[in-house]
Motif scaffolding. Structure first.
Motif, short mmCIF file in Angstrom:
data_model
loop_
_atom_site.label_atom_id
_atom_site.label_comp_id
_atom_site.label_asym_id
_atom_site.label_seq_id
_atom_site.Cartn_x
_atom_site.Cartn_y
_atom_site.Cartn_z
N SER A 29 92.02 82.77 91.85
CA SER A 29 91.58 83.94 91.10
C SER A 29 92.73 84.96 91.05
CB SER A 29 90.36 84.56 91.77
OG SER A 29 90.72 85.08 93.03
N VAL A 30 92.58 85.95 90.20
CA VAL A 30 93.62 87.00 90.13
C VAL A 30 93.76 87.72 91.48
CG1 VAL A 30 94.32 89.14 88.97
CG2 VAL A 30 93.35 87.27 87.63
N PRO A 31 92.64 88.12 92.16
CA PRO A 31 92.81 88.76 93.48
C PRO A 31 93.48 87.84 94.51
CG PRO A 31 90.59 89.14 92.64
CD PRO A 31 91.24 88.18 91.69
N GLN A 32 93.21 86.53 94.44
CA GLN A 32 93.86 85.61 95.39
C GLN A 32 95.37 85.55 95.15
OE1 GLN A 32 91.39 82.21 94.54
NE2 GLN A 32 90.08 82.54 96.33
N ALA A 33 95.76 85.49 93.88
CA ALA A 33 97.19 85.46 93.55
C ALA A 33 97.85 86.75 94.04
CB ALA A 33 97.38 85.29 92.05
N CYS A 34 97.19 87.88 93.80
CA CYS A 34 97.77 89.17 94.20
C CYS A 34 97.82 89.32 95.72
CB CYS A 34 96.98 90.32 93.58
SG CYS A 34 97.18 90.43 91.79
N ALA A 35 96.79 88.80 96.40
CA ALA A 35 96.78 88.88 97.87
C ALA A 35 97.95 88.09 98.45
CB ALA A 35 95.45 88.35 98.42
N LEU A 36 98.23 86.91 97.88
CA LEU A 36 99.36 86.12 98.38
C LEU A 36 100.66 86.89 98.21
CD1 LEU A 36 99.06 82.37 97.30
CD2 LEU A 36 99.29 83.28 99.60
N SER A 37 100.85 87.53 97.06
CA SER A 37 102.10 88.24 96.83
C SER A 37 102.26 89.44 97.74
CB SER A 37 102.21 88.66 95.36
OG SER A 37 102.64 87.57 94.58
N ALA A 38 101.15 90.14 98.00
CA ALA A 38 101.24 91.33 98.85
C ALA A 38 101.36 90.95 100.32
CB ALA A 38 100.01 92.21 98.64
N ASN A 131 104.92 92.39 93.20
CA ASN A 131 103.46 92.52 93.17
C ASN A 131 102.95 92.93 91.80
OD1 ASN A 131 102.22 92.03 95.94
ND2 ASN A 131 104.05 93.19 96.42
N LEU A 132 103.67 93.83 91.14
CA LEU A 132 103.28 94.23 89.79
C LEU A 132 103.36 93.01 88.85
CD1 LEU A 132 102.60 96.55 87.85
CD2 LEU A 132 105.05 96.86 87.50
N ALA A 133 104.44 92.25 88.96
CA ALA A 133 104.64 91.10 88.07
C ALA A 133 103.58 90.02 88.33
CB ALA A 133 106.05 90.53 88.28
N THR A 134 103.21 89.83 89.60
CA THR A 134 102.18 88.85 89.91
C THR A 134 100.87 89.20 89.20
OG1 THR A 134 103.14 88.39 92.07
CG2 THR A 134 100.83 87.78 91.76
N LEU A 135 100.52 90.49 89.28
CA LEU A 135 99.29 90.95 88.63
C LEU A 135 99.36 90.71 87.12
CD1 LEU A 135 96.57 92.43 88.66
CD2 LEU A 135 97.84 94.58 88.54
N LEU A 136 100.50 91.05 86.51
CA LEU A 136 100.65 90.86 85.06
C LEU A 136 100.54 89.39 84.69
CD1 LEU A 136 103.57 93.31 84.17
CD2 LEU A 136 101.14 93.54 83.62
N GLY A 137 101.25 88.53 85.44
CA GLY A 137 101.24 87.09 85.15
C GLY A 137 99.87 86.49 85.33
N ALA A 138 99.18 86.88 86.42
CA ALA A 138 97.87 86.31 86.71
C ALA A 138 96.84 86.77 85.68
CB ALA A 138 97.43 86.70 88.12
N ALA A 139 96.85 88.08 85.40
CA ALA A 139 95.88 88.61 84.42
C ALA A 139 96.17 88.03 83.03
CB ALA A 139 95.95 90.13 84.41
N GLY A 140 97.45 87.88 82.70
CA GLY A 140 97.82 87.32 81.40
C GLY A 140 97.34 85.88 81.26
N ALA A 141 97.56 85.08 82.30
CA ALA A 141 97.15 83.67 82.24
C ALA A 141 95.62 83.56 82.19
CB ALA A 141 97.69 82.92 83.46
N ARG A 142 94.94 84.48 82.90
CA ARG A 142 93.47 84.50 82.87
C ARG A 142 92.99 84.79 81.44
NH1 ARG A 142 90.40 82.31 85.62
NH2 ARG A 142 90.85 83.24 87.62
N ALA A 143 93.70 85.70 80.75
CA ALA A 143 93.28 86.12 79.41
C ALA A 143 93.47 85.01 78.38
CB ALA A 143 94.06 87.37 78.99
N VAL A 144 94.49 84.15 78.56
CA VAL A 144 94.77 83.18 77.51
C VAL A 144 93.97 81.89 77.63
CG1 VAL A 144 97.04 84.04 76.91
CG2 VAL A 144 96.81 82.32 78.69
N GLY A 145 93.27 81.68 78.76
CA GLY A 145 92.35 80.54 78.78
C GLY A 145 92.92 79.23 79.29
#
Lengths: 212, 99
Positions: A29-38, A131-145
Motif C-alpha cells: 500500500s502507499v503507507p507501507q511504501a512510505c513507512a519503508l522509506s522513512a 521520502n517525498l519522492a516515494t510518496l509521489l511514486g507510490a501515489a502516482g502508481a496507485r492512480a494509474v491502475g
C-alpha cells in the motif's frame, strides 16, 4: 559541498519515485511504501524487500534479503564513527542516515569538520527528497491502475540492474559473482519457494570470495 | 504480514547501521569481512535481476518483461540516468504487450 549535497538529493528523488511506483506494483500500500522509506531508509534493501514480495516470496524471505543487503551499512558505520565522533542521542540519529550517499560524501572530505558537515547536509537532503519522492511514486502508481499493463513488473528487475551496474565496474571478481549469483537463483527458482533462491545466491558470494 | 515485513526490515536495517557506529572498528575490519561485504550486494542484486526477469512462479518465462529489462541494460550501456533506465524498461514492456 552544499551544492553537491543538493545534487545528490535530486538524483535520489528520481530513484525514490521509482521505488514508490515499484513498491505499489509489488502489492504494497502507499503507507507501507512510505513507512519503508522513512523507517528503513536504505534504498537497495527496500527494493530487495519489495522485489521478493513481487516475485511471490514470503515477506520474511524479503526481510532476510533486505538485511543481507543492509549489512554493508555496518561497514560504512565503522568508517564513519571515527569521522563523526557522535555520542548519545546524536549517535542514534546519525545511525539512521548511514547509507551509501552520506558515507561517500563524508569520506571524500579532507578534514573531520568538513566530513561532519557533508554527512549531515547530505543526510538532510537525501532523507527529505527520498521520502517525498516515494510518496509521489507510490501515489502516482496507485492512480494509474494495472501495474502489469503499464510494464511496471519490468521496473523491478530494471531497478536492480541499475543498482548492480556500478558494482560490476569495480572489478575484483564482481562479474563472476554476479553471473554465478544470478544463475544459482534462477535455476533453484524452478524447485524452491520464491524468496529462498535469492538468499542462496548470498552463499555464492561467500564461496567465491576465497578464490577471486 | 506485509506490515510485519516492513517493520522487521526497518528495525533490522537500523540496528545494522547502529552497530557499525557503535562497535570498535577492529572488530569487523578484517579483509575477509570487507570482501564479503563488497560481494554480497553483487550476488544478491544479480540474483534479484535474474529471478525478476526470467522467473514466473516456478517456471522460466521470457516475455515482454525480459525484453524490458534487456532494453534497460542497453540504456545503462548508454550511461542513461536511473529514472530513464526504469522508464525504458516500463515503456518497452508495456509497448510489447499492446502489440
Amino acid at each position: 559541498m552544499l551544492r553537491n549535497a543538493a545534487g545528490i538529493g535530486a538524483a535520489v528523488g528520481a530513484y525514490g519515485i521509482s521505488f514508490g511506483a515499484v513498491a505499489v506494483a509489488a502489492g504494497l500500500s502507499v503507507p507501507q511504501a512510505c513507512a519503508l522509506s522513512a523507517l528503513a531508509f536504505t534504498g537497495a534493501s527496500q527494493f530487495a524487500f519489495v522485489g521478493v514480495v513481487a516475485a511471490g516470496g514470503s515477506p520474511l524471505a524479503g526481510v532476510a534479503t533486505a538485511l543481507l543487503l543492509g549489512s554493508r551499512n555496518t561497514l560504512y558505520g565503522l568508517r564513519l564513527s571515527r569521522l563523526l565522533n557522535v555520542r548519545g542521542a546524536r549517535r542514534l540519529l546519525a545511525a539512521h542516515v548511514v547509507i551509501d550517499e552520506t558515507t561517500a560524501m563524508a569520506v571524500a572530505r579532507t578534514s573531520p569538520a568538513e566530513s561532519r558537515l557533508a554527512f549531515w547536509a547530505t543526510a538532510a537532503s537525501v532523507f527529505s527528497l527520498w521520502n517525498l519522492a516515494t510518496l509521489l511514486g507510490a501515489a502516482g502508481a496507485r492512480a494509474v491502475g494495472d501495474p502489469r499493463a503499464l510494464g511496471l513488473d519490468a521496473a523491478v528487475p530494471a531497478a536492480f540492474l541499475g543498482l548492480l551496474w556500478p558494482r560490476l565496474a569495480a572489478g575484483g571478481g564482481s562479474r563472476a559473482v554476479a553471473v554465478a549469483g544470478a544463475a544459482v537463483a534462477v535455476l533453484t527458482s524452478l524447485i524452491l519457494p520464491a524468496g529462498v533462491p535469492v538468499l542462496l545466491a548470498a552463499l555464492v558470494a561467500i564461496r567465491l570470495r576465497e578464490r577471486t | 504480514m506485509i506490515w510485519l515485513g516492513v517493520l522487521l526490515t526497518s528495525a533490522g536495517c537500523y540496528l545494522l547501521k547502529l552497530v557499525g557506529l557503535s562497535v570498535p572498528a577492529h572488530v569487523l575490519e578484517r579483509p575477509a569481512v570487507r570482501r564479503t561485504a563488497e560481494l554480497l550486494p553483487v550476488a544478491l542484486l544479480a540474483a534479484l535481476v535474474g529471478v525478476g526477469t526470467l522467473v514466473t512462479g516456478s517456471h522460466l518465462r521470457i516475455d515482454a518483461r525480459a525484453a524490458g529489462v534487456g532494453a534497460a541494460a542497453v540504456a545503462l550501456l548508454l550511461r542513461a540516468p536511473f529514472l530513464v533506465v526504469i522508464l525504458t524498461a516500463v515503456v518497452v514492456a508495456a509497448g510489447l504487450r499492446l502489440v
